[in-house]
Design an enzyme around this catalytic site. Sequence first.
Site, PDB file in Angstrom:
ATOM      1  N   TYR A 131      32.270  42.795  24.213  1.00  0.00           N
ATOM      2  CA  TYR A 131      31.478  43.157  25.391  1.00  0.00           C
ATOM      3  C   TYR A 131      31.477  44.688  25.354  1.00  0.00           C
ATOM      4  O   TYR A 131      30.571  45.116  25.746  1.00  0.00           O
ATOM      5  CB  TYR A 131      32.272  42.599  26.529  1.00  0.00           C
ATOM      6  N   LYS A 158      28.213  47.384  25.296  1.00  0.00           N
ATOM      7  CA  LYS A 158      28.048  48.298  26.538  1.00  0.00           C
ATOM      8  C   LYS A 158      27.993  49.702  25.766  1.00  0.00           C
ATOM      9  O   LYS A 158      27.166  50.647  26.367  1.00  0.00           O
ATOM     10  CB  LYS A 158      29.091  48.216  27.479  1.00  0.00           C
ATOM     11  N   THR A 160      30.551  50.976  31.772  1.00  0.00           N
ATOM     12  CA  THR A 160      31.838  50.929  32.152  1.00  0.00           C
ATOM     13  C   THR A 160      32.943  51.773  31.347  1.00  0.00           C
ATOM     14  O   THR A 160      32.728  52.357  30.386  1.00  0.00           O
ATOM     15  CB  THR A 160      32.260  49.445  31.708  1.00  0.00           C
ATOM     16  N   ASP A 161      34.356  51.827  32.051  1.00  0.00           N
ATOM     17  CA  ASP A 161      35.368  52.721  31.293  1.00  0.00           C
ATOM     18  C   ASP A 161      35.667  52.047  30.095  1.00  0.00           C
ATOM     19  O   ASP A 161      36.467  52.596  29.285  1.00  0.00           O
ATOM     20  CB  ASP A 161      36.593  52.782  32.269  1.00  0.00           C
ATOM     21  N   GLU A 162      35.308  50.764  29.770  1.00  0.00           N
ATOM     22  CA  GLU A 162      35.775  49.861  28.585  1.00  0.00           C
ATOM     23  C   GLU A 162      35.156  50.687  27.332  1.00  0.00           C
ATOM     24  O   GLU A 162      35.901  50.437  26.360  1.00  0.00           O
ATOM     25  CB  GLU A 162      35.470  48.498  28.608  1.00  0.00           C
TER      26      GLU A 162
HETATM   27  P1  NAD Z   1      27.898  40.057  36.796  1.00  0.00           P
HETATM   28  O1  NAD Z   1      28.172  39.124  35.579  1.00  0.00           O
HETATM   29  O2  NAD Z   1      28.406  39.797  38.177  1.00  0.00           O
HETATM   30  O3  NAD Z   1      26.282  40.140  37.140  1.00  0.00           O
HETATM   31  C1  NAD Z   1      25.550  40.095  36.280  1.00  0.00           C
HETATM   32  C2  NAD Z   1      24.149  39.998  36.489  1.00  0.00           C
HETATM   33  O4  NAD Z   1      23.004  40.228  35.551  1.00  0.00           O
HETATM   34  C3  NAD Z   1      23.783  38.346  36.998  1.00  0.00           C
HETATM   35  O5  NAD Z   1      22.958  38.356  38.146  1.00  0.00           O
HETATM   36  C4  NAD Z   1      22.887  38.020  35.931  1.00  0.00           C
HETATM   37  O6  NAD Z   1      22.080  36.754  36.223  1.00  0.00           O
HETATM   38  C5  NAD Z   1      22.333  39.070  35.534  1.00  0.00           C
HETATM   39  N1  NAD Z   1      21.628  39.243  34.078  1.00  0.00           N
HETATM   40  C6  NAD Z   1      22.466  38.945  32.956  1.00  0.00           C
HETATM   41  N2  NAD Z   1      21.653  38.702  31.679  1.00  0.00           N
HETATM   42  C7  NAD Z   1      20.390  39.079  32.334  1.00  0.00           C
HETATM   43  C8  NAD Z   1      19.362  39.393  31.647  1.00  0.00           C
HETATM   44  N3  NAD Z   1      19.135  39.250  30.177  1.00  0.00           N
HETATM   45  N4  NAD Z   1      18.285  39.606  32.229  1.00  0.00           N
HETATM   46  C9  NAD Z   1      18.183  39.878  33.893  1.00  0.00           C
HETATM   47  N5  NAD Z   1      19.315  39.635  34.495  1.00  0.00           N
HETATM   48  C10 NAD Z   1      20.482  39.218  33.664  1.00  0.00           C
HETATM   49  O7  NAD Z   1      28.156  41.431  36.583  1.00  0.00           O
HETATM   50  P2  NAD Z   1      28.910  42.665  37.354  1.00  0.00           P
HETATM   51  O8  NAD Z   1      30.465  42.487  37.390  1.00  0.00           O
HETATM   52  O9  NAD Z   1      28.193  42.736  38.873  1.00  0.00           O
HETATM   53  O10 NAD Z   1      28.493  43.935  36.457  1.00  0.00           O
HETATM   54  C11 NAD Z   1      27.316  44.733  36.704  1.00  0.00           C
HETATM   55  C12 NAD Z   1      27.084  45.655  35.616  1.00  0.00           C
HETATM   56  O11 NAD Z   1      28.299  46.660  35.901  1.00  0.00           O
HETATM   57  C13 NAD Z   1      27.347  45.093  34.295  1.00  0.00           C
HETATM   58  O12 NAD Z   1      26.565  46.039  33.530  1.00  0.00           O
HETATM   59  C14 NAD Z   1      28.859  45.517  33.807  1.00  0.00           C
HETATM   60  O13 NAD Z   1      28.941  45.980  32.393  1.00  0.00           O
HETATM   61  C15 NAD Z   1      28.889  46.912  34.837  1.00  0.00           C
HETATM   62  N6  NAD Z   1      30.524  46.860  35.158  1.00  0.00           N
HETATM   63  C16 NAD Z   1      31.283  46.254  35.768  1.00  0.00           C
HETATM   64  C17 NAD Z   1      32.244  46.282  35.992  1.00  0.00           C
HETATM   65  C18 NAD Z   1      33.297  45.476  36.843  1.00  0.00           C
HETATM   66  O14 NAD Z   1      34.318  45.351  37.270  1.00  0.00           O
HETATM   67  N7  NAD Z   1      32.691  43.996  37.161  1.00  0.00           N
HETATM   68  C19 NAD Z   1      33.156  47.692  36.086  1.00  0.00           C
HETATM   69  C20 NAD Z   1      32.345  48.537  35.625  1.00  0.00           C
HETATM   70  C21 NAD Z   1      30.833  48.317  34.967  1.00  0.00           C
HETATM   71  O1  TDX Z   2      42.748  34.602  33.981  1.00  0.00           O
HETATM   72  C1  TDX Z   2      42.977  35.758  33.823  1.00  0.00           C
HETATM   73  N1  TDX Z   2      44.262  36.242  33.589  1.00  0.00           N
HETATM   74  C2  TDX Z   2      44.639  37.544  33.241  1.00  0.00           C
HETATM   75  O2  TDX Z   2      45.711  37.976  33.108  1.00  0.00           O
HETATM   76  C3  TDX Z   2      41.916  36.893  33.737  1.00  0.00           C
HETATM   77  C4  TDX Z   2      40.425  36.260  33.927  1.00  0.00           C
HETATM   78  C5  TDX Z   2      42.200  37.872  33.474  1.00  0.00           C
HETATM   79  N2  TDX Z   2      43.442  38.501  33.213  1.00  0.00           N
HETATM   80  C6  TDX Z   2      43.705  40.055  33.028  1.00  0.00           C
HETATM   81  C7  TDX Z   2      42.806  40.428  31.591  1.00  0.00           C
HETATM   82  C8  TDX Z   2      42.563  41.850  32.130  1.00  0.00           C
HETATM   83  O3  TDX Z   2      43.944  42.634  31.686  1.00  0.00           O
HETATM   84  O4  TDX Z   2      43.425  40.569  34.058  1.00  0.00           O
HETATM   85  C9  TDX Z   2      42.818  41.843  33.847  1.00  0.00           C
HETATM   86  C10 TDX Z   2      41.366  41.829  34.411  1.00  0.00           C
HETATM   87  O5  TDX Z   2      40.516  40.940  33.712  1.00  0.00           O
HETATM   88  P1  TDX Z   2      38.958  40.732  34.111  1.00  0.00           P
HETATM   89  O6  TDX Z   2      38.860  40.435  35.437  1.00  0.00           O
HETATM   90  O7  TDX Z   2      38.499  39.743  32.916  1.00  0.00           O
HETATM   91  O8  TDX Z   2      38.242  42.381  33.729  1.00  0.00           O
HETATM   92  P2  TDX Z   2      38.548  43.179  32.535  1.00  0.00           P
HETATM   93  O9  TDX Z   2      38.558  42.540  31.317  1.00  0.00           O
HETATM   94  O10 TDX Z   2      39.353  44.371  32.945  1.00  0.00           O
HETATM   95  O11 TDX Z   2      36.857  43.641  32.710  1.00  0.00           O
HETATM   96  C11 TDX Z   2      36.139  44.091  33.876  1.00  0.00           C
HETATM   97  O12 TDX Z   2      36.254  45.618  33.938  1.00  0.00           O
HETATM   98  C12 TDX Z   2      35.311  46.293  33.466  1.00  0.00           C
HETATM   99  C13 TDX Z   2      34.898  43.662  34.003  1.00  0.00           C
HETATM  100  O13 TDX Z   2      34.755  42.315  33.781  1.00  0.00           O
HETATM  101  C14 TDX Z   2      33.983  44.463  32.967  1.00  0.00           C
HETATM  102  O14 TDX Z   2      32.554  43.706  33.321  1.00  0.00           O
HETATM  103  C15 TDX Z   2      34.026  45.610  33.508  1.00  0.00           C
HETATM  104  O15 TDX Z   2      33.213  46.443  32.370  1.00  0.00           O
END
Ligand code: NAD
Ligand code: TDX
Length: 338
Positions: free
Chosen positions: A152, A156, A124-126
């Site tokens: 988190y 990562k 992730t970019d985080e």
């Molecule tokens: P999500 O939380 O929707 O899904 C995570 C999945 O992993 C779920 O199906 C969960 O059951 C499974 N899981 C959790 N712990 C596990 C374990 N111990 N063993 C096996 N499976 C397990 O997450 P997402 O948003 O789909 O993110 C997927 C990946 O992408 C993550 O690694 C996250 O860090 C990365 N990522 C997410 C975003 C975003 O915006 N959502 C952006 C950049 C990177």
């Molecule tokens: O209720 C809310 N109100 C609010 O203002 C929530 C849930 C979030 N926010 C803000 C926090 C952040 O600035 O919105 C922005 C986005 O929040 P999230 O959806 O929780 O995402 P973020 O924290 O940016 O992280 C996401 O992007 C990078 C994903 O959850 C991560 O898994 C990924 O790595």
Amino acid sequence: MKIVVTGGAGFIGANFVYYELKNHDDEIICYDKLTYAGNLETLKDAEPNKNFKFIRGDISNRAEVYNLFEAEKPDAVINFAAESHVDRSIEDPELFLRTNIIGTSILLDACKKYGIQRYHQVSTDEVYGDLPLDRPDLFFTEKTNLHTSSPYSASKASADLLTQAYCRTYKIPATISRCSNNYGPYHFPEKLIPLMIINALNGKKLPVYGTGENVRDWLYVEDHCAAIDLILREGKIGEIYNVGGHNEKTNLDVVKTILKILGKSEDLIEFVTDRKGHDQRYAIDPTKIETELGWTPKTKFDSGIKLTVDWYLQNKSWWEKIISGEYQNYYAKMYDNR
Ligand code: NAD
Ligand code: TDX
């Protein structure tokens, strides 16, 4: 090719499973623990496909992971499995360390023990921390230092470092992608965009943290899947690729856009106590993946957000089941009296 997709019952993993089944004739094995964020309902259209198989298991359980490798002998592993929500990591970091760090190390150990053609770490970019709001000229490149803010992002970043260490020391053929915020179908309702769509549809307040000025760089999930697919097939071993589409928006802008699409009043917006350690701005420079692999995002935010709102309107039963369960306790804990 036989590809293990860990975390394939979650948001991005499931979209990736569908992307692979649609675009290639490879065998896809989804390996997922089915935590609160994993959902077999999300994969129901993949179940009948002869190239698809689901195995329930935990990446942080060594015996289960070794059994998976012994039974399936995968050619590639794409590791999406993670605890992914920043707010939950602030409440309770330990599970993030177990899944995101120990889980990644066990997967890498399995690759070392049984052999693998490619291990891809979905990061992730985080991991780069944040950028100041008053410096729109700054972007994260692959050379930006790691500088994490939340448990988190720290977990990562640790997983990325382990991946690089196993690649160098044990010659595990690994790649890493660091993507910006995704949005689209099957996004779990705890995250900003689905939470705001669902609250607006239910006539509930929309809780915006702080002043809503924080900036995120949004990418439609299918564009992220396409980038990972390209890295898997054409990426160079040992390389990191940033993935993002120059779609920076303030949180307030995103929330107002959703309200406008739904025809709801901005009076629903409620400013609430800020997230602890809240990152100001994320912004990816995707030059490397664009120039070296020819990736470009296809979906602009304006159309992607409409597609997403429409998906939540068409798939009420998917999210109604989620928000009627344990989610109620989560919501009360995080938002009541905030
Ligand atoms: P999500 O939380 O929707 O899904 C995570 C999945 O992993 C779920 O199906 C969960 O059951 C499974 N899981 C959790 N712990 C596990 C374990 N111990 N063993 C096996 N499976 C397990 O997450 P997402 O948003 O789909 O993110 C997927 C990946 O992408 C993550 O690694 C996250 O860090 C990365 N990522 C997410 C975003 C975003 O915006 N959502 C952006 C950049 C990177
Ligand atoms: O209720 C809310 N109100 C609010 O203002 C929530 C849930 C979030 N926010 C803000 C926090 C952040 O600035 O919105 C922005 C986005 O929040 P999230 O959806 O929780 O995402 P973020 O924290 O940016 O992280 C996401 O992007 C990078 C994903 O959850 C991560 O898994 C990924 O790595």
